[in-house]
Design an enzyme around this catalytic site. Structure first.
Site, PDB file in Angstrom:
ATOM      1  CE1 TYR A   1       0.892  41.233  69.124  1.00 51.49           C
ATOM      2  CE2 TYR A   1       0.139  40.540  66.943  1.00 51.49           C
ATOM      3  CZ  TYR A   1       1.024  40.434  67.993  1.00 51.49           C
ATOM      4  OH  TYR A   1       2.057  39.534  67.930  1.00 51.49           O
TER       5      TYR A   1
ATOM      6  CG  PHE B   1      10.940  40.936  65.910  1.00 47.92           C
ATOM      7  CD1 PHE B   1      10.059  41.786  65.263  1.00 47.92           C
ATOM      8  CD2 PHE B   1      11.010  41.004  67.288  1.00 47.92           C
ATOM      9  CE1 PHE B   1       9.266  42.684  65.962  1.00 47.92           C
ATOM     10  CE2 PHE B   1      10.227  41.891  68.005  1.00 47.92           C
ATOM     11  CZ  PHE B   1       9.348  42.733  67.345  1.00 47.92           C
ATOM     12  N   PRO B   2      11.713  37.876  62.046  1.00 44.34           N
ATOM     13  CG  PRO B   2      10.517  37.080  60.203  1.00 44.34           C
ATOM     14  CD  PRO B   2      10.353  37.835  61.493  1.00 44.34           C
TER      15      PRO B   2
ATOM     16  N   GLY C   1      20.321  42.753  62.165  1.00 43.53           N
ATOM     17  CA  GLY C   1      21.354  43.583  62.772  1.00 43.53           C
ATOM     18  C   GLY C   1      22.380  44.135  61.804  1.00 43.53           C
ATOM     19  N   GLY C   2      23.561  44.457  62.358  1.00 36.93           N
ATOM     20  CA  GLY C   2      24.596  45.142  61.594  1.00 36.93           C
ATOM     21  C   GLY C   2      25.161  44.349  60.448  1.00 36.93           C
TER      22      GLY C   2
END
Length: 312
Positions: A77, A222-223, A227-228
């Site tokens: 990072y 990325f918990p 999404g949609g």
């Protein structure tokens, strides 16, 4: 139906990584603390130290002040800048605070993340991480990615050597399958697995179950990327309204209910969102609400995967 008639799923608030690091079950992932605050996650290259730096330092300190015990970073990072930032903000580390880092990925350019599993390289990077984090032992050192060009035994063996030397307390893996995890366990004890997993990204269900059966922490990154179906009228927002929480809190609550070994590490550049995320630990889901989220999200995730496969 009254509240007394609703069957709720109890949520364990802590999990012991490696059997001896008992931590609150919502940690903090530092990957977002790079580039600039207005950089969208999809566009982030995690290449340079954050600007303004003071804001990133404030978020890290706020995380610990609000009870975060697991801070996750990586040597890749911002080319080591992420580890330096953590140390600047938090060293000397408060009792109970665990900093996990990762080695095994090199960054020759902003767009490249290339696994390098040569044992000498892994050991060198661990030494650099020790210096940047200002510690004599890394509590949790994770292999960022398995290098397909190097025998797994050599890669895990390098981390085991560091452990035997007292420079690493526990060993973890990232983005692995059950078969890869089984192979690694034959070489050294594995305390954690960090894979991409959330309501929409369900490809690692077998890994979640395997780690739960073997007492291994599962750290989904990325918990909250749901999404949609997190949009207005979707299942996440519907359940969120029912339980008096935000969609992000509800998505995290689903993870906490999914399995007691799951320790989400949501990242954010906002202290407000940080506090919101931590509030997920208090969100209770009924069996029906959990099943509704689980079933609908799983069906939508499967449809998305099928659609991607058809387009290849």
């Amino acid at each position: 139906m009254t509240n007394t008639e609703i069957s709720t799923r109890p949520v364990r608030q802590t999990f012991s990584i490696g059997g001896d690091l008992t931590l609150h079950r919502i940690g903090y992932g530092t990957m977002r603390l790079a580039d600039t605050p207005d950089t969208k996650p999809a566009d982030a290259v995690i290449w340079r130290a954050p600007t303004p730096r003071s804001a990133a330092l404030d978020v890290l300190r706020a995380a610990v002040e609000h009870g975060v015990q697991l801070v996750d970073t990586a040597d890749s990072y911002a080319l080591g800048g992420g580890e330096e930032l953590v140390a600047e903000a938090l060293h000397p580390y408060a009792p109970g605070v665990v900093v996990a880092t990762k080695v095994g990925v090199t960054r020759p350019s902003p767009s490249e993340w290339i696994p390098v599993g040569h044992p000498a390289y892994l050991r060198q990077q661990a030494e650099l991480s020790l210096r940047r984090l200002r510690v004599e032992r890394i509590d949790l050192l994770q292999l960022h990615r398995i290098d397909p060009g190097v025998p797994l035994a050599d890669q895990i063996g390098a981390l085991k050597q560091l452990q035997d030397e007292g420079k690493v307390r526990h060993i973890g893996l990232s983005e692995v399958t059950v078969d890869e995890l089984r192979q690694a366990l034959e070489i050294a004890p594995i305390a954690s697995v960090q894979n991409w997993y959330n309501l929409a990204a369900r490809q690692h269900e077998p890994v979640v179950d395997f780690t739960a059966e073997h007492g291994i922490a599962f750290l989904p990154f990325f918990p909250i990327a749901v999404g949609g179906h997190a949009g207005e009228g979707g299942p996440v927002s519907e359940v969120a309204r029912e339980v008096g929480a935000t969609p992000a809190q509800t998505a995290l609550a689903w993870l906490l209910h999914r399995s007691p070994n799951i320790v989400p590490i949501p990242g954010t550049t906002s202290a407000k969102h940080l506090v919101e995320n931590l509030g997920a630990a208090a969100v209770e889901l009924s069996d029906e609400q959990y099943a509704r989220l689980d079933g609908i999200a799983a069906a939508e995730a499967a449809a998305e995967v099928e659609g991607v496969a058809e387009g290849v």
